[in-house]
Motif scaffolding. Structure first.
Motif, PDB file in Angstrom:
ATOM      1  N   TRP A 110       2.547   2.679   8.011  1.00  0.00           N
ATOM      2  CA  TRP A 110       2.308   3.890   8.817  1.00  0.00           C
ATOM      3  C   TRP A 110       3.372   3.933   9.908  1.00  0.00           C
ATOM      4  N   GLN A 162       5.624   6.974   0.383  1.00  0.00           N
ATOM      5  CA  GLN A 162       4.311   7.098  -0.280  1.00  0.00           C
ATOM      6  C   GLN A 162       3.399   7.935   0.622  1.00  0.00           C
ATOM      7  N   LEU A 191      -6.134  11.374  -7.142  1.00  0.00           N
ATOM      8  CA  LEU A 191      -7.346  12.026  -7.686  1.00  0.00           C
ATOM      9  C   LEU A 191      -8.330  12.365  -6.567  1.00  0.00           C
ATOM     10  N   GLU A 192      -7.875  12.290  -5.324  1.00  0.00           N
ATOM     11  CA  GLU A 192      -8.766  12.543  -4.172  1.00  0.00           C
ATOM     12  C   GLU A 192      -9.969  11.610  -4.214  1.00  0.00           C
ATOM     13  N   HIS A 232      -6.082   4.322  -8.529  1.00  0.00           N
ATOM     14  CA  HIS A 232      -6.922   3.126  -8.545  1.00  0.00           C
ATOM     15  C   HIS A 232      -8.132   3.350  -9.444  1.00  0.00           C
TER      16      HIS A 232
HETATM   17  N1  LIG Z   1      -0.163   4.242   1.825  1.00  0.00           N
HETATM   18  C1  LIG Z   1      -1.395   4.471   2.219  1.00  0.00           C
HETATM   19  O1  LIG Z   1      -1.672   4.659   3.409  1.00  0.00           O
HETATM   20  C2  LIG Z   1      -2.483   4.535   1.195  1.00  0.00           C
HETATM   21  C3  LIG Z   1      -3.731   5.091   1.525  1.00  0.00           C
HETATM   22  C4  LIG Z   1      -4.711   5.149   0.520  1.00  0.00           C
HETATM   23  C5  LIG Z   1      -4.437   4.672  -0.743  1.00  0.00           C
HETATM   24  N2  LIG Z   1      -3.216   4.115  -1.031  1.00  0.00           N
HETATM   25  C6  LIG Z   1      -2.909   3.556  -2.373  1.00  0.00           C
HETATM   26  O2  LIG Z   1      -3.272   4.500  -3.362  1.00  0.00           O
HETATM   27  C7  LIG Z   1      -4.127   3.890  -4.324  1.00  0.00           C
HETATM   28  C8  LIG Z   1      -5.045   4.907  -4.968  1.00  0.00           C
HETATM   29  O3  LIG Z   1      -5.677   5.702  -3.994  1.00  0.00           O
HETATM   30  P1  LIG Z   1      -7.259   5.881  -3.842  1.00  0.00           P
HETATM   31  O4  LIG Z   1      -7.986   4.742  -4.429  1.00  0.00           O
HETATM   32  O5  LIG Z   1      -7.466   6.208  -2.405  1.00  0.00           O
HETATM   33  O6  LIG Z   1      -7.545   7.223  -4.616  1.00  0.00           O
HETATM   34  P2  LIG Z   1      -7.534   7.728  -6.149  1.00  0.00           P
HETATM   35  O7  LIG Z   1      -6.686   6.852  -6.984  1.00  0.00           O
HETATM   36  O8  LIG Z   1      -7.244   9.175  -6.057  1.00  0.00           O
HETATM   37  O9  LIG Z   1      -9.050   7.591  -6.575  1.00  0.00           O
HETATM   38  C9  LIG Z   1      -9.627   6.381  -6.942  1.00  0.00           C
HETATM   39  C10 LIG Z   1     -11.011   6.705  -7.493  1.00  0.00           C
HETATM   40  O10 LIG Z   1     -10.849   7.475  -8.670  1.00  0.00           O
HETATM   41  C11 LIG Z   1     -11.692   6.985  -9.673  1.00  0.00           C
HETATM   42  N3  LIG Z   1     -11.014   7.169 -10.964  1.00  0.00           N
HETATM   43  C12 LIG Z   1      -9.833   6.643 -11.379  1.00  0.00           C
HETATM   44  N4  LIG Z   1      -9.533   7.066 -12.616  1.00  0.00           N
HETATM   45  C13 LIG Z   1     -10.553   7.896 -12.992  1.00  0.00           C
HETATM   46  C14 LIG Z   1     -10.824   8.647 -14.158  1.00  0.00           C
HETATM   47  N5  LIG Z   1      -9.990   8.626 -15.204  1.00  0.00           N
HETATM   48  N6  LIG Z   1     -11.970   9.382 -14.208  1.00  0.00           N
HETATM   49  C15 LIG Z   1     -12.823   9.395 -13.149  1.00  0.00           C
HETATM   50  N7  LIG Z   1     -12.611   8.711 -12.011  1.00  0.00           N
HETATM   51  C16 LIG Z   1     -11.488   7.969 -11.929  1.00  0.00           C
HETATM   52  C17 LIG Z   1     -11.960   5.548  -9.351  1.00  0.00           C
HETATM   53  O11 LIG Z   1     -13.296   5.213  -9.646  1.00  0.00           O
HETATM   54  P3  LIG Z   1     -13.652   3.963 -10.612  1.00  0.00           P
HETATM   55  O12 LIG Z   1     -13.166   2.723  -9.907  1.00  0.00           O
HETATM   56  O13 LIG Z   1     -15.140   4.031 -10.715  1.00  0.00           O
HETATM   57  O14 LIG Z   1     -12.936   4.234 -11.897  1.00  0.00           O
HETATM   58  C18 LIG Z   1     -11.774   5.478  -7.832  1.00  0.00           C
HETATM   59  O15 LIG Z   1     -13.020   5.609  -7.188  1.00  0.00           O
HETATM   60  C19 LIG Z   1      -4.837   2.794  -3.495  1.00  0.00           C
HETATM   61  O16 LIG Z   1      -5.373   1.793  -4.303  1.00  0.00           O
HETATM   62  C20 LIG Z   1      -3.688   2.292  -2.644  1.00  0.00           C
HETATM   63  O17 LIG Z   1      -2.895   1.387  -3.400  1.00  0.00           O
HETATM   64  C21 LIG Z   1      -2.236   4.066  -0.088  1.00  0.00           C
END
Ligand SMILES: NC(=O)c1ccc[n+]([C@@H]2O[C@H](COP(=O)([O-])OP(=O)(O)OC[C@H]3O[C@@H](n4cnc5c(N)ncnc54)[C@H](OP(=O)(O)O)[C@@H]3O)[C@@H](O)[C@H]2O)c1
Length: 277
Positions: A110, A162, A191-192, A232
């Motif tokens: 950040w 990112q 994917l929010e 994720h």
């Molecule tokens: N740079 C930063 O400040 C920052 C901030 C936030 C995140 N990140 C990075 O971004 C990564 C991903 O972000 P995020 O976890 O916030 O959000 P995301 O990837 O948009 O959403 C993750 C969620 O989506 C679900 N999901 C994934 N694939 C799916 C599918 N095919 N169908 C239905 N649901 C699905 C997962 O549930 P299930 O586990 O139940 O499948 C999980 O709860 C993090 O792990 C991190 O590495 C970075």
């Protein structure tokens, strides 16, 4: 279909579909990264502040996949920002925990403008990159104004920024401005957090039209807009599903429907206000 790659300004290729390990403890992180590598992900995103670099490194070693076949990305935490000694020591801790002698992507997590240290931290990361300890120096959650500060200080812009990006907050305006300056946006939370997108009628109807799931449609929409992402999931089946986005084809009309979900950046996390140490 082969997994798509994104070529950065300096010619480095990174997998367009990355696995973000999230804030799990080491043991869970090791399990989830193992599943992600088995599913076929070859970019793994972690951060010092997630506290799981040791688990990520263990998964990588256990996988038997050659180190150079995986793009490993981690982030400098706020409390480690500073000049050369501070950032060098922080990277040393990250490399030790991951069990590797270099990192592929190293991002300032950040900007934390009130701390007033992101420019000197950037300068320090550039030196570590010159020494070969960091392959692709980058940042995360930086606005166009923060990027201007880095350029004024060092004349060198990050290869990657990112940023939060999803249908509701695509950041398409700043992503395009960054691209024009050679800074590749990488979408996080693409994917929010699965917060209800799959219940959106317009998305469900596109998914039915193309024979895919709503998650695959959204991930394909990111790829088509030139935004690699880190997603994720704790589920091996959903990890495979997410990688299947590479096989989905969207029409220009379908992409425009998703473009119209955008509420603009006022709804996104404000990097000037965020606190992270
Ligand atoms: N740079 C930063 O400040 C920052 C901030 C936030 C995140 N990140 C990075 O971004 C990564 C991903 O972000 P995020 O976890 O916030 O959000 P995301 O990837 O948009 O959403 C993750 C969620 O989506 C679900 N999901 C994934 N694939 C799916 C599918 N095919 N169908 C239905 N649901 C699905 C997962 O549930 P299930 O586990 O139940 O499948 C999980 O709860 C993090 O792990 C991190 O590495 C970075």
């Amino acid at each position: 279909m082969a997994h798509p790659v994104t070529v950065l300004r300096d010619g480095t290729s990174i997998p367009s579909m990355g696995f973000g390990v999230g804030e799990h403890a080491d043991i869970a992180a090791e399990r989830y990264v193992t599943a992600a590598l088995e599913a076929g992900f070859r970019l793994v995103d972690t951060a010092r502040s997630y506290g799981n670099e040791r688990g990520v490194g263990a998964a990588l070693r256990r996988s038997g996949i050659p180190r150079d076949d995986v793009f490993l990305q981690s982030k400098l935490r706020g409390s480690d920002q500073g000049g050369q000694p501070a950032v060098r020591a922080a990277l040393g801790r990250t490399l030790e925990a991951l069990g590797t002698d270099h990192i592929d992507g190293y991002l300032i997590h950040w900007p934390l403008p009130r701390l007033g240290r992101f420019e000197e931290s950037w300068e320090a990361i550039l030196t570590l990159a010159e020494e070969g300890l960091v392959r692709a120096p980058g940042v995360s959650n930086f606005t166009l104004a923060h990027l201007d500060n880095l350029e004024r200080r060092t004349s060198v812009l990050p290869l990657v920024n990112q940023v939060q990006s999803s249908p509701s907050v695509s950041r398409c305006y700043s992503v395009e401005r960054m691209r024009a300056r050679g800074v590749q946006a990488q979408a996080y939370s693409p994917l929010e957090h699965a917060s209800g997108l799959h219940r959106t009628a317009a998305l469900r109807s596109i998914a039915d039209e193309v024979g895919a799931t709503t998650a695959q449609v959204v991930l394909r929409w990111h790829l088509d807009a030139g935004r690699p992402f880190v997603v994720h999931s704790t589920s091996p089946a959903r990890l495979r599903e997410d990688l299947g986005a590479a096989d989905v084809t969207l029409s220009p009309r379908q992409r425009e429907v998703i473009d119209r979900f955008d509420h603009d950046e006022a709804h996104a996390v404000d990097p000037d206000e965020h606190h992270e140490m």
